[in-house]
Design an enzyme around this catalytic site. Structure first.
Site, mmCIF file in Angstrom:
data_model
loop_
_atom_site.group_PDB
_atom_site.id
_atom_site.type_symbol
_atom_site.label_atom_id
_atom_site.label_comp_id
_atom_site.label_asym_id
_atom_site.label_seq_id
_atom_site.Cartn_x
_atom_site.Cartn_y
_atom_site.Cartn_z
ATOM 1 N N ASP A 63 0.847 -1.191 0.000
ATOM 2 C CA ASP A 63 0.000 0.000 0.000
ATOM 3 C C ASP A 63 0.883 1.243 0.000
ATOM 4 O O ASP A 63 1.882 1.296 0.724
ATOM 5 C CB ASP A 63 -0.890 0.040 1.246
ATOM 6 C CG ASP A 63 -1.953 -1.041 1.240
ATOM 7 O OD1 ASP A 63 -2.003 -1.828 0.278
ATOM 8 O OD2 ASP A 63 -2.734 -1.093 2.220
ATOM 9 N N HIS A 209 3.813 -2.240 3.233
ATOM 10 C CA HIS A 209 3.630 -0.835 2.881
ATOM 11 C C HIS A 209 4.887 -0.277 2.217
ATOM 12 O O HIS A 209 6.006 -0.681 2.545
ATOM 13 C CB HIS A 209 3.301 -0.003 4.121
ATOM 14 C CG HIS A 209 1.993 -0.357 4.760
ATOM 15 N ND1 HIS A 209 1.861 -1.433 5.609
ATOM 16 C CD2 HIS A 209 0.757 0.200 4.648
ATOM 17 C CE1 HIS A 209 0.599 -1.516 6.011
ATOM 18 N NE2 HIS A 209 -0.080 -0.539 5.439
#
Length: 268
Positions: A63, A209
């Site tokens: 992400d 992430h």
């Protein structure tokens, strides 16, 4: 002396039995509640956490919602490890301000999914606001990448059946994760490695992430890749992973309710 000893042990046993009974009762509540917060109907919108398969395939997902310091090092690790299949969920404001990084991700052949527009909980928005957030991100990501994203990971992983329904109507499959690296907490490189490797399983979707808040991901990633390969795993995109399973692998969970119930049962 012995009778006093037996009395003490009797009290301990009684406390244990009461505590055990309470735990069983709480777990029973969790089980019953799960029937209310989990949906396996093929007709209902669903979020994908993992895919049931016997094949040792796994999807690494990243992400990105802000920053420009962590994405390039992660892409470099993937290149060095010759890992050609991964899925990046991009927020549209970040993508608009970092077109060169978006191009690098696309040119590397990685799959692009939507991470929405504003990074806020969609369950707090009206239906029209949810539609606006998803469609705005869709337009921006399509313009930047030349492809229409079909997968979405909602900001903060926050959703309910209403959000899922709207995302589905807009042509999206909502993707969650089964293994959370917790890399955003920066717990230490080894802890990130151990958490991912110990929890990985066939059909797993791993949450990582590439935003600036995750400062240790690029350090843990090479070891994670090596260890999973040693275990015989093949890395695939989320879309490829979805082709391995069936609708039974799609599950709706109210994470907050379920986690709270489990913690309450455990006395956490």
């Amino acid at each position: 002396m012995n009778s006093f000893f037996y009395v003490l042990n009797g009290k301990k046993i009684k406390r244990f039995l009461i505590g055990f009974a309470a735990a069983v009762f709480a777990i029973g509540i969790v089980y019953v509640e799960r029937s209310n917060i989990s949906v396996f109907s093929e007709e209902a919108p669903a979020a994908v956490y993992s895919v049931p398969t016997e094949k040792k395939v796994i999807a690494l997902t990243f992400d990105i919602s802000w920053g420009d310091k962590r994405t390039a090092p992660i892409l470099e690790v993937l290149k060095e490890k010759k890992l050609q299949k991964a899925t990046f969920f991009l927020s549209s404001p970040w993508s608009k301000t970092h077109p060169e990084l978006v191009k690098q991700i696309v040119d590397s052949g990685y799959e692009i999914g939507s991470h929405g527009h504003k990074h806020e909980n969609y369950t707090s928005l009206s239906d029209e606001e949810i539609r606006s957030q998803i469609t705005t991100a869709h337009t921006m990501l399509t313009d930047l990448t030349g492809k229409e994203p079909k997968l979405i990971r909602l900001p903060n992983g926050d959703f309910d059946k209403r959000v899922l329904q709207i995302a589905t109507e807009l042509g999206y499959t909502t993707i969650q994760w089964d293994t959370d690296s917790l890399d955003w907490k920066n717990p230490g490189t080894q802890k990130i490695i151990d958490r991912v490797v110990s929890r990985a399983h066939p059909g797993d979707i791993v949450l990582l992430h590439a935003s600036d808040s995750s400062q240790q991901t690029h350090e843990a990633l090479p070891v994670i890749i090596d260890k999973l390969r040693e275990q015989g795993y093949e890395f695939v995109t989320v879309s490829e992973l979805l082709q391995q399973g069936t609708q039974q692998g799609k599950e709706v969970r109210d994470q907050a309710m379920l986690q709270q119930a489990i913690e309450d049962a455990a006395g956490l």
